[in-house]
Design a protein around this motif. Sequence first.
Motif, PDB file in Angstrom:
ATOM      1  N   GLN A  81      -8.730  18.408  -9.211  1.00 17.67           N
ATOM      2  CA  GLN A  81      -9.304  18.575 -10.797  1.00 17.67           C
ATOM      3  C   GLN A  81     -10.176  17.579 -11.131  1.00 17.67           C
ATOM      4  N   MET A  82      -9.955  16.291 -10.663  1.00 21.77           N
ATOM      5  CA  MET A  82     -10.540  15.246 -11.068  1.00 21.77           C
ATOM      6  C   MET A  82     -11.723  14.753 -10.326  1.00 21.77           C
ATOM      7  N   GLY A  83     -11.808  15.404  -9.075  1.00 18.00           N
ATOM      8  CA  GLY A  83     -12.781  15.095  -8.154  1.00 18.00           C
ATOM      9  C   GLY A  83     -12.541  13.633  -7.556  1.00 18.00           C
ATOM     10  N   VAL A  84     -11.379  13.382  -7.094  1.00 24.15           N
ATOM     11  CA  VAL A  84     -11.087  12.196  -6.603  1.00 24.15           C
ATOM     12  C   VAL A  84     -10.368  12.522  -5.336  1.00 24.15           C
ATOM     13  N   GLU A  85     -10.391  11.273  -4.492  1.00 22.71           N
ATOM     14  CA  GLU A  85      -9.569  11.455  -3.208  1.00 22.71           C
ATOM     15  C   GLU A  85      -8.187  10.974  -3.412  1.00 22.71           C
ATOM     16  N   VAL A  86      -7.113  11.539  -2.936  1.00 21.23           N
ATOM     17  CA  VAL A  86      -6.036  10.867  -3.177  1.00 21.23           C
ATOM     18  C   VAL A  86      -5.042  10.924  -1.837  1.00 21.23           C
ATOM     19  N   GLU A  87      -4.640   9.791  -1.164  1.00 21.09           N
ATOM     20  CA  GLU A  87      -3.990   9.804   0.058  1.00 21.09           C
ATOM     21  C   GLU A  87      -2.714   9.667  -0.249  1.00 21.09           C
ATOM     22  N   TYR A  88      -1.570  10.488   0.519  1.00 21.52           N
ATOM     23  CA  TYR A  88      -0.261  10.293   0.459  1.00 21.52           C
ATOM     24  C   TYR A  88       0.196   9.265   1.688  1.00 21.52           C
ATOM     25  N   ARG A  89       1.091   8.224   1.360  1.00 21.67           N
ATOM     26  CA  ARG A  89       1.586   7.633   2.521  1.00 21.67           C
ATOM     27  C   ARG A  89       2.921   7.126   2.382  1.00 21.67           C
ATOM     28  N   ASN A  90       3.871   7.142   3.590  1.00 23.00           N
ATOM     29  CA  ASN A  90       5.266   6.700   3.451  1.00 23.00           C
ATOM     30  C   ASN A  90       5.674   6.332   4.610  1.00 23.00           C
ATOM     31  N   PRO A  91       6.868   5.377   4.541  1.00 22.27           N
ATOM     32  CA  PRO A  91       7.285   5.024   5.821  1.00 22.27           C
ATOM     33  C   PRO A  91       8.241   6.025   6.571  1.00 22.27           C
ATOM     34  N   PRO A  92       7.846   6.434   7.738  1.00 16.84           N
ATOM     35  CA  PRO A  92       8.413   7.613   8.339  1.00 16.84           C
ATOM     36  C   PRO A  92       9.976   7.442   8.270  1.00 16.84           C
ATOM     37  N   THR A  93      10.508   6.342   8.595  1.00  9.69           N
ATOM     38  CA  THR A  93      12.173   6.387   8.601  1.00  9.69           C
ATOM     39  C   THR A  93      12.619   5.993   7.027  1.00  9.69           C
ATOM     40  N   GLY A  94      11.557   5.683   6.096  1.00 10.22           N
ATOM     41  CA  GLY A  94      12.280   5.259   4.946  1.00 10.22           C
ATOM     42  C   GLY A  94      12.862   4.017   4.739  1.00 10.22           C
ATOM     43  N   ASP A  95      12.102   3.226   5.930  1.00 11.31           N
ATOM     44  CA  ASP A  95      12.594   1.520   5.606  1.00 11.31           C
ATOM     45  C   ASP A  95      11.482   0.965   4.651  1.00 11.31           C
ATOM     46  N   ILE A  96      12.051   0.343   3.783  1.00  2.48           N
ATOM     47  CA  ILE A  96      11.393  -0.122   2.710  1.00  2.48           C
ATOM     48  C   ILE A  96      10.298  -1.352   3.103  1.00  2.48           C
ATOM     49  N   ALA A  97      11.018  -1.966   4.110  1.00  4.58           N
ATOM     50  CA  ALA A  97      10.126  -3.207   4.805  1.00  4.58           C
ATOM     51  C   ALA A  97       9.018  -2.471   5.344  1.00  4.58           C
ATOM     52  N   ASP A  98       8.833  -1.362   5.674  1.00  3.46           N
ATOM     53  CA  ASP A  98       7.622  -0.597   6.409  1.00  3.46           C
ATOM     54  C   ASP A  98       6.897  -0.556   5.221  1.00  3.46           C
ATOM     55  N   MET A  99       7.502   0.094   4.084  1.00  5.43           N
ATOM     56  CA  MET A  99       6.563   0.359   2.829  1.00  5.43           C
ATOM     57  C   MET A  99       5.843  -0.607   2.613  1.00  5.43           C
ATOM     58  N   ALA A 100       6.412  -1.767   2.532  1.00  6.75           N
ATOM     59  CA  ALA A 100       5.699  -3.275   1.996  1.00  6.75           C
ATOM     60  C   ALA A 100       4.324  -3.077   2.833  1.00  6.75           C
ATOM     61  N   ARG A 101       4.388  -3.013   4.142  1.00 10.35           N
ATOM     62  CA  ARG A 101       3.366  -3.024   5.050  1.00 10.35           C
ATOM     63  C   ARG A 101       2.290  -2.135   4.463  1.00 10.35           C
ATOM     64  N   ILE A 102       2.713  -0.856   4.330  1.00  7.98           N
ATOM     65  CA  ILE A 102       2.007   0.107   3.779  1.00  7.98           C
ATOM     66  C   ILE A 102       1.113  -0.027   2.558  1.00  7.98           C
ATOM     67  N   VAL A 103       1.857  -0.900   1.702  1.00  9.87           N
ATOM     68  CA  VAL A 103       1.164  -1.165   0.346  1.00  9.87           C
ATOM     69  C   VAL A 103       0.030  -2.138   0.817  1.00  9.87           C
ATOM     70  N   GLU A 104       0.421  -3.144   1.745  1.00 13.01           N
ATOM     71  CA  GLU A 104      -0.535  -4.214   2.007  1.00 13.01           C
ATOM     72  C   GLU A 104      -1.491  -3.541   2.550  1.00 13.01           C
ATOM     73  N   GLN A 105      -1.455  -2.471   3.633  1.00 17.91           N
ATOM     74  CA  GLN A 105      -2.437  -1.802   4.417  1.00 17.91           C
ATOM     75  C   GLN A 105      -3.344  -1.133   3.268  1.00 17.91           C
ATOM     76  N   ALA A 106      -2.552  -0.242   2.183  1.00 16.91           N
ATOM     77  CA  ALA A 106      -3.586   0.264   1.407  1.00 16.91           C
ATOM     78  C   ALA A 106      -4.366  -0.610   0.492  1.00 16.91           C
ATOM     79  N   ALA A 107      -4.128  -1.810   0.451  1.00 13.73           N
ATOM     80  CA  ALA A 107      -4.670  -2.725  -0.530  1.00 13.73           C
ATOM     81  C   ALA A 107      -5.760  -3.018   0.374  1.00 13.73           C
ATOM     82  N   ALA A 108      -5.642  -3.318   1.716  1.00 14.64           N
ATOM     83  CA  ALA A 108      -6.481  -3.732   2.556  1.00 14.64           C
ATOM     84  C   ALA A 108      -7.824  -2.672   2.879  1.00 14.64           C
ATOM     85  N   SER A 109      -7.557  -1.444   2.567  1.00 15.73           N
ATOM     86  CA  SER A 109      -8.422  -0.321   2.616  1.00 15.73           C
ATOM     87  C   SER A 109      -9.351  -0.090   1.426  1.00 15.73           C
TER      88      SER A 109
END
Lengths: 264, 264, 289, 374, 374
Positions: free
Chosen positions: C31-59
Amino acid sequence: MNTRSIHEPIIRMINIEKHFGSVIALAGVSVDVYPGECHCLLGDNGAGKSTFIKTMSGVHKPTAGEIIFEGKPMHFDDPRDAISAGIATVHQHLAMIPLMSVSRNFFMGNEPLKKIGPLKFFDHDLANQVTMEEMRRMGINLRGPDQAVGTLSGGERQTVAIARAVHFGAKVLILDEPTSALGVRQTANVLATIDKVRKQDIAVVFITHNVRHALAVGDRFTVLNRGQTLGTAQRGQITPEELQDMMAGGQELVALEDSLGGTI
Amino acid sequence: MNTRSIHEPIIRMINIEKHFGSVIALAGVSVDVYPGECHCLLGDNGAGKSTFIKTMSGVHKPTAGEIIFEGKPMHFDDPRDAISAGIATVHQHLAMIPLMSVSRNFFMGNEPLKKIGPLKFFDHDLANQVTMEEMRRMGINLRGPDQAVGTLSGGERQTVAIARAVHFGAKVLILDEPTSALGVRQTANVLATIDKVRKQDIAVVFITHNVRHALAVGDRFTVLNRGQTLGTAQRGQITPEELQDMMAGGQELVALEDSLGGTI
Amino acid sequence: EGERYVLVSHAPDSDSWWNTIKNGIALAGEQMGVEVEYRNPPTGDIADMARIVEQAAASAPNGIITTLADYDVLKGPIMDAVASGVDVIIMNTGTPEQAREVGALMYVGQPEYDAGLAAGMRAKDDGVTSFLCVNHAIQQPTVGERCQGFADGLGVELGESMLDSGTDPAEIKNRVMAYLNANPDTDGILTLGPVSADPTILALEENGMAGDIYFGTFDLGDEIVKGIKSGVIQWGIDQQPFLQAYLPVVIMTNYHRYGVLPGNNINSGPGFVTADALEMVEKFAGEYR
Amino acid sequence: MSQTAQSQTVSDERVKEMSALRRALIRPELGGLVGTVAVFTFFLLFAFDSGMFSSQGVMNWSTVSAQFMIIAVGACLLMIAGEFDLSVGSMIGFSGMMIAILSVTLGWPVWLAIIVTFAMCIVIGALNGYIVIRTGLPSFIVTLAFLFILRGFTIYLPQTIERKTIISGVRDVAEGDWLAALFGGKILTGFFTWMGQAGLIETFERGTREGQPVVDGIPMLIVWAIILVIFGHILLTRTRFGNWIFASGGDAEAARNSGVPVSRVKILMFMFTAFCACVFATCQVMEFGSAGADRGLLKEFEAIIAVVIGGALLTGGYGSVIGAALGALIFGVVQQGLFFAGVESSLFRVFLGIILLFAVILNTYIRRLITGER
Amino acid sequence: MSQTAQSQTVSDERVKEMSALRRALIRPELGGLVGTVAVFTFFLLFAFDSGMFSSQGVMNWSTVSAQFMIIAVGACLLMIAGEFDLSVGSMIGFSGMMIAILSVTLGWPVWLAIIVTFAMCIVIGALNGYIVIRTGLPSFIVTLAFLFILRGFTIYLPQTIERKTIISGVRDVAEGDWLAALFGGKILTGFFTWMGQAGLIETFERGTREGQPVVDGIPMLIVWAIILVIFGHILLTRTRFGNWIFASGGDAEAARNSGVPVSRVKILMFMFTAFCACVFATCQVMEFGSAGADRGLLKEFEAIIAVVIGGALLTGGYGSVIGAALGALIFGVVQQGLFFAGVESSLFRVFLGIILLFAVILNTYIRRLITGER
Ligand SMILES: Nc1ncnc2c1ncn2[C@@H]1O[C@H](COP(=O)(O)OP(=O)(O)OP(=O)(O)O)[C@@H](O)[C@H]1O
Ligand SMILES: Nc1ncnc2c1ncn2[C@@H]1O[C@H](COP(=O)(O)OP(=O)(O)OP(=O)(O)O)[C@@H](O)[C@H]1O
Ligand SMILES: [Mg+2]
Ligand SMILES: [Mg+2]
C-alpha cells in the motif's frame, strides 16, 4: 592330475585389466582354471592377487578383459551373480560378521526359506541344524548355532567361512590367503579341506605366500608380479626354489639362503 | 648361541596369568628372555601368545604374576611405561594409522622435540629426515615423508613398524606375527632384520605360526598351549617335526604327513 | 518512494503466530510502496537476533522495526542503529519506557506482563481460583511473562502451574490431560498461542472438560476461533499482530515522507475476543487476525 | 577330515559355563525389559493414585508411546542396517505440511494427497540413501543436510503459498475419506461404548460428553504402532531380508562379498524410515486437523534414543525391534509419568538424559555377554 | 640388508606421477579455501552495495563468524581426536546461566562467577570424556544425554530460583570487573577513534554517540576467536600433543599400543571443547548482559557443520583447525550475507543443507587424493 588340461576349463580369465583411479592394479592377466584342480595364485604383496580374484568373484568389474564361465562369456554385476553362478569366495579379510550368530553368518546371502502360506520366511531350524552339522564335520564344537561369530577364534572363523563356501556347492572355490593367520593345526585342517574339495571335482583357486603350502596342495601355479602374470607352471615342472624366486618378483634372495636354509 | 643362558635375562616373566571376564587367556606362563637372543613364541590360534606379549608391553596388566625387567620388578601401567623402559612392540594387528603421514606414524608416541624459547615443538624437519633415511635403509622408497601410510602396501607398513621399533633403540623388540601377511621378499626382509637386530645384542621376541620362519632365526623356542607353556627348547635340541607337533597343541597331524610332505 | 524497512522478530522460524506479522508488512509495503523485509533468528536465540539487528543497521535501511524481547541484549544494537541514522520503532514485546530508553520513535504492541495481568484479573472476576498455564515455548522468556502476569492477576503463586509442554501437538495434548488428571481441582487454563491452544482444545474434548473448565488463550487462529464460537474457549486475547506490523510501516513511511508522527505509543492489545462479533475474526484468523 | 574330528568333543576348559537361565535371559531386549519393569514399578509406587493407571491415564501414555514407537521402528531397522537418519523430524514436519497443502490449499481429495505425500517421502528417503551409498559419506552428515533442507521447505512453502505456517482445516476436508480414516479414526468404539455402559470403565461425569466412556476407542495411531512393530520384528528376525539387514550393518564389505545386496538393503531402510515418519505425520495431521512448520522438531533424537534404550547398537549390526518398542514405551511412560507424578516439567530433560545413560550402559554390558565383543 | 637395497630406487611404474602444483594445492584446507573464495565472490557480485562490505557490515559478519570459530576450534580438535560433542549448545546455555545466577542472583563478584563457571564447564567436559572412555560408548550417545541434562538444568535452575528463564543485569554488575573486560571489552578503540576522526570509517550521525566511529574497536570475541584458532592450529600441527590428537582419532587402539595416552588426549579434548563453549557463553553474556535458557540452541550442529565444511573427517584422525576456521567463516558470511542479499530467511536452511552436502563431497574427494584412502 596333469590330465586336467584336456578338460574344458570351467572359468577362463582373458587379459583382465583393472585400474583404480591412477593405480593400475592389473595390467592384463590371463588364467584358466579347470575343474578338480587346485590352482595356486602366488606373488608378492600388492602384486594384484586379491584384485584378480575379486574380478572373478564379481566384487570388482574388470576395466578390460573377458571372463568365460563354462564356455559362455559372463558379466558379474555384483557378488550375488558370481555366487549364483557357482563361484564361492573366502576373502582375505574375513567375510564374517562378528556380531551375528554363526548360523546367520553361515547362511548369509543364501538364507534357506520356508513357505508359510504365500509368505517366505527364513528357516531358522534348518539353518541351525545344518550349521551345527557342518561345523561338527569341520571339527569345531559350537556352544550353539546362535553363538556370535565374535566369540570364535580367528582360525575357527576361517573354518566357518570355508565350510560355508563348500556347503553351497560351489563349482569354483576361491580362497584368498586362508592360512596366513592360522596355527599349524588349523592350517593342516584347511589344506586337508582343500584336498577334499578338489577331489569332488571342484576347482579351487588358492592364494598364499607360503611356498610349502602351495606345493602341498597345488596342481598348477600362476605367479603374478606387479599386475602381470609371470606364467603358469604345472606341478612337477618347477622346483620350490624357482617358485620362490618367481614369487619374490624374480629377485633372488641370495644372501638369506644360508641362514634360512632353503625356501621360506 | 647357547651361551646366552649364562647371561642375566633382560626380562623375566614369572607365572603370568591373565583373565578376561570369564575367559582365562593365560594360566601361569613363565618365560625368560636374554639379550641378543631371538626367542620364538609358538602356539596354536588362541593359545595366548598375543595376550602374553601384551602383558610384556604394558597393554594388559597381568591378573597375577611378576615381571622382572633388568633385575628389578616392573609394573607397566600403560604401553608408554614399557616403551620408555626399552620394550618396543610391533603388534599383530598393525600399529599404524592409515590417515597419518609416514613420518608422523614413525614418531608416534616418541615425537622429537625442538625448543623455541620456553616452548617445545614437534621437530618436523628432523622427523622427516630420519624417516626418509630409515625407510631408505629398509629398502622402501617413499614419495615423501608426508605420504600417508594408507597409500603403502601391507608389507611396506609392516616394515615401517619394525623400522620404528628398531630405531627407538629398544632393548627388547617384540614382533607379533610380523610375517603372516607378507610376501616372500618382504618376509626375507623381516627375517634378515631380526637377524641384524639380534646381533646388536637386542632381545627379540618373535611370534609366528611358521615353523620354518621360527627355525630360520630362532635361538630358543617357547610353545604355548591353551594359556599354558609346554616348555622352552634351545635351538638344536628339538627337531622341526617335534616343534610342529607341539605347536599344534600336542596333536600329531598324521594323516596329512604324506600329501603335505613334512612340516607345514 | 521506495523506502526500505526491516522488521526483526525474536521468534524461531517455526512460530506460526508471526505469519500475521508477515502478512501485515506485506500489505503495508504494497500500500505504501515501500520494501519491508522480515528477519528472525532461526532458532529463536536472542543473541542471534542482536546480530541481525546489527546486520540490519549495517545494510543502511531507512528504518528498523523490531521487538524488544530482551532489553539487555538488544539495547546496544538498537541504540547503535539509532545513532547511525536509522529510525527504529519497537513492536510487540517491550514496554513504552524501554522503547524511549533505546531512542525508538515509538512503541506499538502489547506489553506481555500487563496483558497477562489483565487476563488474570478478568479470570478472577469470573471465579477462577487455580490455573494451568500451557507454555509451548519455555525457552523463550517473553511469553512466560504472560503466565506470571496471569498468576499475579489471579492473586495466586505461579508455582508448578506453568507446564513446559514442548511443541509436539500430541505431547501437548497428552501432557495437558496428564496434568489435569493429576490436579483435578484445576479450574482454569491459559494457553499462550495456537501452538498450545489447538491440542489443548482436543485434550479437553477428549477428557470431557470442554466447555466445563475456564479456558482463555493468547492470540488467535482457526481452531481458537472455532473454540470460542463453540464455547470451549471463553476468550482469546487478541494483541492484533496485524496492527503491530502494519502500523509501524505506515507510520514510519509517513514520518519519512512528510515528517508526521503520532504523539503517543499505540497499544494494539490486549483486546478480548469473545463469542460475540466473531465474524471478521473467523474470516481472517491466522492471516490478518 | 578324520584327523580333526578328535577335537570334536573337547570342551574349552578356559571358559566358565553359563547357566541355562542366564543364557535364556540374555537377549538384546533384556535391557529394554528390565527398564520397562523398573519404570512401571517406580510409577506404580509413586504415582499410582494420580490417575496414571486409570483407563484414561493408560490411554494417555499409550498414545505418546505409540507415537515414539512408529518412528522408532523405522529408526531401529535403519540403525541395525548401519545408518541413521537425522532428518526424521524434518520429514514429519514436511510430510504433514504436504498433506495439508495438497488437500486444503490445492483442494485435492485427501486420499490422493496422502498417497502423493507418501510417495514423495519415500523418494526423499531413497535420495538420502542413494547419496549415502554413492558418496560413501557418513549418514550423519547427509541426513543433517536434509534436516535443514526439508525444514527450510516446510517453512518456506506454506509461507509463499498460503501466507501461514499453520494450515488447518484438514479434518473438515478429510471427513468421510476412506484413506484418512485409516490414520485418524478409532477402532473398537462399539466395544468401549459397551464397556462404558456396563460400568467396566469410567464414564464422563460432566461436560458435553457426560455418560460416554472416558476412552471411546483405540486410536489408529496405536494400531499403526502395533502393526509396524510386528512387521518390523518379523521382517528382522524371520526373513531373509532381516538377515541382510543385520549383515549390512555388521560389516557392509563382508556382506557385499557374501552376496548380500547391501546398497539395496540400506536404501530400502532409508525409505522405510521415511515411510514411518510419514505415517507419524499423517496420523498427527488427521488427529489434529492441522499441519505446522514446527512439527517433529527433535523427533530424530527421540527416535534414536528410544532405539538405543531398546538395546540397538549405534554403529549397526545389532538390535531388536521389540527392544526399540520397549524403549519407546519407557520413553513415553517416563515422560507422561513425570507429569502425573507432578515433577517440575522442565526436569523431564534431565531425567531423559540420565535414563539414556543408564540404559546404554546396561545394554552394552548385555551385548558384550551375547556377542563376546571386546 | 644388502639384498633389499636393490629395490631402493625402483619407482612404481603402476602409479602416475602428480604434478608439483597439484601436490602443493592438495591440503585438508583446500575445500575450505575454495569455499571461502566462492562465497566471497558470490556476495561481492550480488550484495556489494547492500552494506555488507561497509565497515559496519564487515564487523557484523566477522562477529558472527568469530562466534562460530570459537566453538568450531574445540569441535575440530575433538573431532580429529575421534569423538564429538552434541552438548556444546546446551553447555553454552548452561554456562551463561551459571554466570548470571552466580553474579546477579547470588551477588558474587563477576570474576569469581566466571572462574567458577569455567571450572564447572571443564569438569562437565571431563565427565563427558570420562564416561566415553570408561564405558566405550559412542560419544554421540553420551553427549546426547548431556545435551538434555544440561538444557534441563538451564531451564530448571533460573525457573526455581528466579521464576524466569532469563536473568538480566549482568552488565551492570560486571562494570569495571577485570576479568569481565577480557570477554566483553573491545580493543584498539583508540585506533578506531582516530580512524573515525580522520574520516577513514563512517561515524554516527546523531544521538549520544554522534561523531564516534560506527565501529569503535575489535570486540574481544574476535580476539578470542583468533587466539583460539592460532592456538589450535599450532597445537595440532606443531606439537607432540597434536600428533597424539591425530593418532587417537585415527586408530585409538594402535595409538595406545604405540604409547600415546589416548584416554588423556580424548578427555583433554572434551575439556577443551567445553572450555571453548564457555568462552563463547561468557563473551555473549558480557556483551549482552543477560543469560537466557534458549541460548546456544543447535549450536552443536553449527559447530560440527563448520568443522566438516572445513574438511575434517567425522570419524576422526583427519582435519585442520584452519579449515574449521574457514568453515566457520563460510558459515557466518553465508548466514549474514543472505540477510544482506535480502533472501527469504526460511530459505537459509535450504542453502545451508546444500552447501554442507557440496562441501563434504568436495572434501572427500580431496582427502582421498591425500591419504590414498579407498
Ligand atoms: N580399491 C582400490 N583402490 C585403489 N587401489 C587399490 C584398490 N585395491 C587394490 N589396490 C591396489 O592394487 C594393487 C594390488 O592390490 P592387491 O590387494 O590385489 O594385492 P595382493 O596381491 O592381494 O597383495 P597381498 O599379498 O598383500 O594381499 C596394490 O597396489 C593396491 O594398493
Ligand atoms: N580382550 C579380550 N577379552 C576377552 N578375551 C580375550 C581378549 N583378548 C584375548 N582373548 C581371548 O584370549 C585367548 C588368547 O588370545 P590371543 O589373542 O592371545 O591368542 P594368540 O595366541 O595370539 O592367537 P593367534 O595365533 O590367533 O593370534 C583367546 O581365547 C581369546 O579369545
Ligand atoms: Mg591380497
Ligand atoms: Mg595373536
